[in-house]
Design an enzyme around this catalytic site. Sequence first.
Site, short mmCIF file in Angstrom:
data_model
loop_
_atom_site.label_atom_id
_atom_site.label_comp_id
_atom_site.label_asym_id
_atom_site.label_seq_id
_atom_site.Cartn_x
_atom_site.Cartn_y
_atom_site.Cartn_z
N SER A 1 108.37 -18.13 20.17
CA SER A 1 109.24 -18.45 21.30
C SER A 1 108.44 -18.38 22.59
CB SER A 1 110.41 -17.48 21.36
OG SER A 1 109.94 -16.24 21.87
N LYS A 2 109.13 -18.66 23.68
CA LYS A 2 108.48 -18.65 25.00
C LYS A 2 107.80 -17.31 25.26
CE LYS A 2 110.39 -22.29 27.71
NZ LYS A 2 111.73 -22.71 27.30
N ARG A 3 108.37 -16.25 24.71
CA ARG A 3 107.82 -14.92 24.93
C ARG A 3 106.40 -14.78 24.35
NH1 ARG A 3 111.93 -12.11 22.28
NH2 ARG A 3 113.23 -13.91 22.69
N ASP A 4 106.05 -15.69 23.42
CA ASP A 4 104.71 -15.62 22.83
C ASP A 4 103.67 -16.35 23.67
OD1 ASP A 4 105.35 -14.19 20.32
OD2 ASP A 4 106.68 -15.90 20.04
N GLY A 5 104.02 -16.66 24.88
CA GLY A 5 103.03 -17.23 25.79
C GLY A 5 103.21 -18.71 26.00
#
Length: 483
Positions: free
Chosen positions: A252-256
């Site tokens: 997801s976006k949280r992974d960069g």
Amino acid sequence: MSVRVRIAPSPTGNLHIGTARTAVFNWLFAHHHQGTFVLRIEDTDAARSRPEYTENIESGLQWLGLNWDEGPFFQTQRLDQYQQAVQTLLDKGFAYPCYCTPEELTQMRETQKAKGQAPGYDNRHRNLTTEEKQTFEAEGRKPVIRFKIDGDRSIVWQDSIRDTVSWQGSDLGGDMVIARAADTDDQPYGQALYNLAVVVDDIEMQISHVIRGEDHIANTAKQILLYEALGASLPIFAHSPLILNQDGRKLSKRDGVTSIDDFRKMGFLPEALVNYMTLLGWTFPDSTKEIFTLEEAAKEFELERVNKAGAKFDWDKLDWINSQYLHEMPADKLTDLLIPYWQEAGYSLNELDRSWLESLTALTAPTLNRLTDVIKETSVFFVDSVNYSEEAMTLLQQEGVAAVISAIIDSLNGNNLTESDAQAMIKQVTKSQKVKKGLVMRSLRAGLTGELHGPDLTQTWLLLNQLGVDKTRLQQARDKIAN
Ligand code: GLU
């Protein structure tokens, strides 16, 4: 049967890695079977869809080399077809108007929750009498249209990736909404919803294989019921595994990064990225072959070889694949790709010859994993004076090093140093200073670049000599030692 597949992104964001990987599998499958790859833009969510996302999706697919044969088709241009399908389902008795208000539905869900039941629509308006409908209409209620889902039904299909998949009708949340309520008084109901639009399109576009992420499995169960009700034959379904992060959760976006644009900006090559995305869930029959073009993969691509388990995203692997492409690329082509990065870093290229730049590219290419690495790897050719690393400083202060550097400075003359001149000079200084050749090399490298490690020293020196900065650099290093 001719193979027709599609990628059907919703333009509610930039082209996402998951969608791009689904596009890769569809493209490979289409090309394996000399089939047709269709692009359909699912833009019915007016609030979240934007033309710039459509543009980003199209240019991202093109950048990756995933060209489509038909389309783009836009769902917003096909709304009439969906309305007709809603009407057909109503006429055939497969669908009905539901007049529940949002408050009633909330109340229903709360009651279900309190009783420990699974949330879902309880089909309460499935069998309204004409009078009941008229009463609701008279109250000014505008109905949504729901499609009947038989809770006793098992929906079973042969998935090309997941084998037999079965889903209970009772796990689909009750009769599903296929059309919103009307916005205006002159319509009986409003815009058709996602699952129906997809089915209408896949039937009309004669899609033979629906290849998409496993997050759509429950939709597939619902869609199969719609195909049946519309009297259409089913396509073959294939649900590909999700892309997971290192913790085993959906990337997801949280992974960069998650959009293809992000990968482009990070310095990945499109051919390396599609190569890597192909490996996210698929392997070449000869599993030692990890570097391949889309065309090579298409020759071998079978859905049956796609893994069922989620595919972990591995940055090191992607870097390695990217580096393989960078190392193989001809210097002139790579130089064209690197120029924008140098310019963006503020390195002035105005005075530089093209052939000098290509030599610099050839020198540094083996050190690159990403295009962006070139900034750090070549900074020494663009700065006015070098910064010395700690180990370079220690070396420069060793006994004899100042004399070695002075001897080189004295022998240097002009900007036409050749490889054999450089070799001869190193040899001669080794002899005159009575030191080991390794010390001369290290002193030179430390003086010219401020580092003890780097690409080929002679080539580095020649390039700095052509810039006319080698002598000054060595003088600066000698001054540094003196202080
Ligand atoms: N529009 C859907 C999405 O972006 C894809 C639908 C499909 O492939 O059937 O996830």
